[in-house]
Design a protein around this motif. Structure first.
Motif, PDB file in Angstrom:
ATOM      1  N   ALA A 106       0.969  -0.954  -0.199  1.00  0.00           N
ATOM      2  CA  ALA A 106       0.000   0.072   0.547  1.00  0.00           C
ATOM      3  C   ALA A 106       0.777   0.574  -0.260  1.00  0.00           C
ATOM      4  O   ALA A 106       1.568   1.167   0.272  1.00  0.00           O
ATOM      5  N   GLY A 107       0.396   2.483   0.195  1.00  0.00           N
ATOM      6  CA  GLY A 107       0.991   3.731  -0.421  1.00  0.00           C
ATOM      7  C   GLY A 107       1.943   3.861   1.225  1.00  0.00           C
ATOM      8  O   GLY A 107       2.785   4.711   0.838  1.00  0.00           O
ATOM      9  N   ASP A 108       1.259   3.368   1.891  1.00  0.00           N
ATOM     10  CA  ASP A 108       1.618   3.752   3.630  1.00  0.00           C
ATOM     11  C   ASP A 108       2.974   2.352   3.941  1.00  0.00           C
ATOM     12  O   ASP A 108       3.512   2.430   5.189  1.00  0.00           O
ATOM     13  N   GLY A 109       2.846   2.079   3.301  1.00  0.00           N
ATOM     14  CA  GLY A 109       4.350   0.434   3.843  1.00  0.00           C
ATOM     15  C   GLY A 109       3.167  -1.034   3.186  1.00  0.00           C
ATOM     16  O   GLY A 109       4.169  -1.511   4.231  1.00  0.00           O
ATOM     17  N   GLN A 110       2.238  -0.478   4.122  1.00  0.00           N
ATOM     18  CA  GLN A 110       1.624  -2.408   4.489  1.00  0.00           C
ATOM     19  C   GLN A 110       1.627  -3.065   3.230  1.00  0.00           C
ATOM     20  O   GLN A 110       1.493  -2.718   2.241  1.00  0.00           O
ATOM     21  N   LEU A 111       1.838  -4.523   3.871  1.00  0.00           N
ATOM     22  CA  LEU A 111       1.923  -5.487   2.895  1.00  0.00           C
ATOM     23  C   LEU A 111       1.002  -6.347   3.093  1.00  0.00           C
ATOM     24  O   LEU A 111       0.968  -6.767   4.178  1.00  0.00           O
ATOM     25  N   TYR A 112       1.028  -6.913   1.327  1.00  0.00           N
ATOM     26  CA  TYR A 112       0.047  -7.871   1.585  1.00  0.00           C
ATOM     27  C   TYR A 112       0.649  -9.347   0.399  1.00  0.00           C
ATOM     28  O   TYR A 112       1.450  -9.301  -0.336  1.00  0.00           O
ATOM     29  N   VAL A 113       0.345 -10.212   0.822  1.00  0.00           N
ATOM     30  CA  VAL A 113       0.954 -11.026   0.821  1.00  0.00           C
ATOM     31  C   VAL A 113       0.202 -12.265   0.392  1.00  0.00           C
ATOM     32  O   VAL A 113      -0.604 -13.154   1.409  1.00  0.00           O
ATOM     33  N   ALA A 114       0.388 -13.133  -0.631  1.00  0.00           N
ATOM     34  CA  ALA A 114      -0.752 -14.825  -0.966  1.00  0.00           C
ATOM     35  C   ALA A 114       0.030 -15.673  -0.692  1.00  0.00           C
ATOM     36  O   ALA A 114       1.313 -15.890  -1.763  1.00  0.00           O
ATOM     37  N   VAL A 115       0.879 -16.945  -0.186  1.00  0.00           N
ATOM     38  CA  VAL A 115       1.148 -17.668   0.229  1.00  0.00           C
ATOM     39  C   VAL A 115      -0.019 -19.386  -0.603  1.00  0.00           C
ATOM     40  O   VAL A 115      -0.987 -19.140   0.947  1.00  0.00           O
ATOM     41  N   TYR A 116       0.605 -20.027  -1.150  1.00  0.00           N
ATOM     42  CA  TYR A 116      -0.341 -21.781  -1.216  1.00  0.00           C
ATOM     43  C   TYR A 116       0.424 -22.483   0.123  1.00  0.00           C
ATOM     44  O   TYR A 116       1.758 -22.732  -0.200  1.00  0.00           O
ATOM     45  N   ALA A 117      -0.380 -22.973   0.940  1.00  0.00           N
ATOM     46  CA  ALA A 117       0.041 -24.016   1.826  1.00  0.00           C
ATOM     47  C   ALA A 117       0.246 -25.237   1.620  1.00  0.00           C
ATOM     48  O   ALA A 117      -1.496 -25.774   0.741  1.00  0.00           O
ATOM     49  N   SER A 118       1.307 -26.035   1.559  1.00  0.00           N
ATOM     50  CA  SER A 118       0.260 -28.186   1.470  1.00  0.00           C
ATOM     51  C   SER A 118       0.262 -28.341   2.345  1.00  0.00           C
ATOM     52  O   SER A 118      -0.557 -29.590   2.939  1.00  0.00           O
ATOM     53  N   ASP A 119       0.092 -27.808   3.258  1.00  0.00           N
ATOM     54  CA  ASP A 119      -0.735 -27.896   5.074  1.00  0.00           C
ATOM     55  C   ASP A 119      -0.933 -27.020   5.940  1.00  0.00           C
ATOM     56  O   ASP A 119      -0.842 -25.549   5.620  1.00  0.00           O
ATOM     57  N   ALA A 120      -1.700 -27.279   6.807  1.00  0.00           N
ATOM     58  CA  ALA A 120      -2.462 -26.412   7.546  1.00  0.00           C
ATOM     59  C   ALA A 120      -1.725 -25.537   8.099  1.00  0.00           C
ATOM     60  O   ALA A 120      -0.197 -26.195   8.611  1.00  0.00           O
ATOM     61  N   ILE A 121      -1.622 -24.366   8.609  1.00  0.00           N
ATOM     62  CA  ILE A 121      -0.656 -23.398   9.654  1.00  0.00           C
ATOM     63  C   ILE A 121      -1.508 -22.168  10.023  1.00  0.00           C
ATOM     64  O   ILE A 121      -2.288 -21.840   9.832  1.00  0.00           O
ATOM     65  N   ASP A 122      -1.090 -21.955  11.264  1.00  0.00           N
ATOM     66  CA  ASP A 122      -1.136 -21.106  12.243  1.00  0.00           C
ATOM     67  C   ASP A 122      -0.490 -19.354  11.570  1.00  0.00           C
ATOM     68  O   ASP A 122       0.783 -19.223  12.212  1.00  0.00           O
ATOM     69  N   TYR A 123      -0.337 -18.976  11.272  1.00  0.00           N
ATOM     70  CA  TYR A 123       0.622 -17.896  10.684  1.00  0.00           C
ATOM     71  C   TYR A 123       0.489 -16.573  12.507  1.00  0.00           C
ATOM     72  O   TYR A 123       1.309 -16.196  12.284  1.00  0.00           O
ATOM     73  N   GLY A 124      -0.221 -16.519  13.195  1.00  0.00           N
ATOM     74  CA  GLY A 124      -0.262 -15.796  13.903  1.00  0.00           C
ATOM     75  C   GLY A 124      -1.310 -15.178  14.237  1.00  0.00           C
ATOM     76  O   GLY A 124      -2.062 -14.903  15.291  1.00  0.00           O
ATOM     77  N   ASP A 125      -2.678 -16.182  13.293  1.00  0.00           N
ATOM     78  CA  ASP A 125      -3.823 -15.997  14.476  1.00  0.00           C
ATOM     79  C   ASP A 125      -5.426 -17.071  14.398  1.00  0.00           C
ATOM     80  O   ASP A 125      -5.998 -16.362  13.696  1.00  0.00           O
TER      81      ASP A 125
END
Length: 555
Positions: A211-230
C-alpha cells in the motif's frame, strides 16, 4: 543450516542515496557526512558521525551569507561533494549583491534519476551507467519470486527457501521442505529486516503488493494447514497482512483456490486475482466454480469483505485470472485465460478453441463487468498474465503464447517460447493501439503458481523481466539468450518502442522472476542465475553457483 553469502556491490560510495536521490542513514559504526558551510558562505564542514568506522565526507559549501564583495562572482555547487565533476554534474556560479550577501547558485547541474535509455550519460553522477546496485545471495533451494519498491528508494522482495537463509546478517531456518521469506532492503541494498512464513509442509509465495503507506500483503499457498499468527488456516491460499517492517498483522484463508496477483488502491482497498477451484464464501454467499473459474476479490485493508466484493467469471471450460490493477477512478482491470465461450455480466466473448485464449476485462468500482475482450490462436494456449493502466486509462497487457495470432489488424509471429505486449485504449471496446511479439522469451518455468507480471512508471513506460532462451529481437536492438534461459530486463515506452534492456549473467543460465519500478521510474528485478558472477555496470558481482539476485537500475 546452510549459511548464505550476501554480497552488495553498490555504485560509488555505496548507494544512490549518497547522491541525494534517496534518504540516507549512516550504518552503525560508520561516520556520517559533514555539515554544510555556514551562512557566511564558509568552507565545507568537517565530517562528523559514528565513533568508529570510516570518516564521513564533508558537506558542500554554504550557499549564502555575508563576507563577499558586491558584484563579484564565484563558482558554487550545492549537491553532494562526491558527485561534483562526475557524469553530468558541474558547478554553477553565484554573485554577491549590494548588501554583501551571496545570491543563489545558478547554472549548476545536480544529480537526477539515472536514465538507462541514454547510456552515454551519467545523470545520477555516480560514475556508472544505468546500474545502481546489485545484491547476490546463495541458498540451498528456491529463490526470490516477487519485488515491490518502497517510498524511500528501497524494495521488499519475497521468495521461497529450503534449509536456511541468511541475508545481510539476518538468518532464518526453514521449518520443513520450503518456506516463504519476505525481506526489506534499504536504498543502498542493505537488509533492514527478514520475515519467514511456513509450517510443516511446503509453502510458496504467489503474490506480493504494498500500500502507499508501506503496509504489505502476501499470498501464500501451503500444502498443509498453518497458524500464521491468528489461528489455523486451511491448506491452500492464505492472504497475509504485514507491517512495513515485516511484522504479522492478520491473515485470511481462501481455501484451495489460487491468487496470482494483488494490488492496493489509493484508498487502501486490497484486490486479488486468481482461480476459483473450489467453493468460497467470504461473507456474501457461496462462489461455486464451473470447472475452474477466474476469481477477483476486492477487500478491506484488514482483509475482510466489508464494502468490497467477491466475483467469479468463466464458462464451461478452464478459466483463470492473471494480473490485476486499478485506475484512478476505481475501475478494475484484470486479465487471464478462458477455455471456451464466456459471459461476464452480459459481456459475451468466444474462445478460438478449448485450448485457451487470453482475455482482458474491465469492472466498475462496484465489481460489475463493463467490457471484455478475448484473443488468441486456434489450437494454441494463450494466457494474459500482467496488466497495467496509465493515467489516461489505456491498458497494456503482457502474456504468453506459442502460435501466431492476430489482434485487430495486427499480427505477431511465434516460437515455442514467446511473450506478447498489447496496448488497448481506454474505451470499453478495448480498441487495440499496438501489438508486439517477443520471441524466445519465457517466464520462470520451474515454479508453479507464479506468473510473469508487468510494471509501469509515471511516463506510461512498461517494464518486464523474463528468461531469454534464444536471441530476442526488440525491434531496434537484439538481446542474446542462453539455452537454459538468460534473465533479461526490458523497458518499453507507451508506444511499444524498446528503450533499453539488460541481462543478468551470461556464462550460465538462470530464471527471471519479477520486475517493478518506483515513483522515480527506477527499476528493480529479481531472479536466479547460475553464472558465477555478473556485472550490471557497477563492477563484477560474485554470485557463486545457482544464486539469487536483486538488482536496481535507473529509469
Amino acid at each position: 543450516m546452510r549459511q548464505v553469502a550476501w554480497f552488495v556491490i553498490p555504485a560509488l560510495c555505496g548507494c544512490s542515496s549518497l547522491l541525494g536521490l534517496d534518504e540516507f542513514k549512516p550504518a552503525e559504526g560508520q561516520a556520517g557526512g559533514g555539515t554544510g558551510g555556514d551562512e557566511n558562505g564558509g568552507e565545507s564542514g568537517a565530517a562528523s558521525g559514528g565513533s568508529s568506522g570510516r570518516t564521513g565526507v564533508g558537506g558542500s559549501a554554504g550557499t549564502g551569507g555575508a563576507s563577499c564583495v558586491p558584484e563579484t562572482s564565484e563558482s558554487c555547487y550545492t549537491g553532494p561533494a562526491s558527485t561534483l565533476d562526475v557524469g553530468v554534474c558541474k558547478t554553477g556560479s553565484r554573485t554577491c549583491d549590494e548588501s554583501s550577501m551571496w545570491g543563489e547558485c545558478t547554472g549548476e547541474i545536480l544529480p537526477s534519476v539515472e536514465d538507462c535509455a541514454t547510456p552515454a550519460t551519467d545523470e545520477n553522477c555516480d560514475g556508472f551507467e544505468c546500474g545502481i546496485w546489485g545484491v547476490a545471495f546463495e541458498q540451498a533451494g528456491g529463490g526470490p519470486m516477487e519485488v515491490v519498491p518502497t517510498s524511500t528508494g528501497g524494495a521488499v522482495l519475497g521468495g521461497i527457501f529450503s534449509g536456511g537463509i541468511s541475508i545481510g546478517g539476518k538468518s532464518k531456518s526453514a521449518i520443513d521442505a520450503f518456506d516463504v521469506f519476505v525481506a526489506g532492503l534499504d536504498s543502498s541494498g542493505g537488509v533492514d529486516w527478514l520475515t519467514t512464513l511456513g509450517g510443516t509442509g511446503s509453502e510458496s509465495i504467489t503474490a506480493l503488493t504494498a500500500a502507499g503507506d508501506g503496509q504489505l500483503y502476501v499470498a501464500v499457498y501451503a500444502s498443509d494447514a498453518i497458524d500464521y499468527g491468528d489461528g489455523v488456516r486451511a491448506t491452500g491460499t492464505t492472504l497475509i497482512h504485514l507491517t512495513p517492517d515485516g511484522s504479522f498483522v492478520s491473515s485470511r484463508s481462501l481455501g484451495g483456490n489460487y491468487v496470482f496477483s494483488m494490488h492496493v488502491d489509493t484508498a487502501g482497498m486490497v484486490y486479488a486475482a486468481g482461480s476459483l477451484d473450489e467453493p468460497l464464501n467470504l461473507g456474501a454467499g457461496d462462489l461455486v466454480p464451473v470447472g475452474e473459474d477466474a476469481l477477483v476479490l476486492k477487500l478491506e485493508s484488514d482483509l475482510t469483505l466489508g464494502s468490497g466484493w467477491a466475483r467469479k467469471f468463466g464458462g464451461d471450460g478452464t478459466d483463470s485470472s492473471g494480473g490485476i490493477t486499478v485506475d484512478t477512478a476505481g475501475n478494475v482491470y484484470f486479465v487471464g485465460t478462458v477455455g471456451q465461450g464466456v459471459n461476464f455480466d452480459g459481456n459475451s466473448a468466444t474462445s478460438s478453441d478449448a485450448a485457451g485464449d487470453a482475455f482482458i476485462a474491465k469492472l466498475n468500482p462496484a465489481g460489475t463487468c463493463v467490457a471484455l475482450r478475448t484473443f488468441g490462436a486456434v489450437g494454441s494456449f494463450e494466457w494474459a498474465t500482467g496488466v497495467v493502466v496509465d493515467a489516461a486509462g489505456s491498458a497494456t497487457v503482457l502474456g504468453t503464447y506459442k502460435a501466431p495470432f492476430t489482434l485487430g489488424t495486427q499480427s505477431v509471429s511465434a516460437t515455442d517460447d514467446s511473450l506478447f505486449l498489447a496496448r488497448f485504449d481506454f474505451s470499453n471496446t478495448f480498441h487495440v493501439e499496438w501489438l508486439k511479439g517477443l520471441n524466445n522469451l519465457e517466464f520462470t518455468p520451474n515454479v508453479s503458481a507464479h506468473l510473469v507480471h508487468l510494471a509501469i512508471d509515471d511516463q506510461g513506460s512498461t517494464v518486464l523481466t523474463a528468461s531469454a532462451v534464444g536471441a530476442v529481437d526488440f525491434g531496434n536492438a537484439t538481446a542474446a539468450g542462453f539455452p537454459s534461459g538468460l534473465p533479461t530486463i526490458a523497458k518499453f515506452d507507451k508506444l511499444g518502442n524498446h528503450l533499453w534492456h539488460r541481462a543478468i549473467g551470461g556464462s550460465e543460465g538462470g530464471f527471471a522472476s519479477a520486475a517493478n519500478c518506483n515513483a522515480a521510474g527506477e527499476v528493480f528485478a529479481v531472479g536466479t542465475t547460475s553464472s558465477p558472477s555478473f556485472d550490471i555496470g557497477t563492477g563484477s558481482i560474485s554470485s557463486g553457483q545457482a544464486s539469487s539476485y536483486i538488482v536496481k537500475f535507473g529509469k
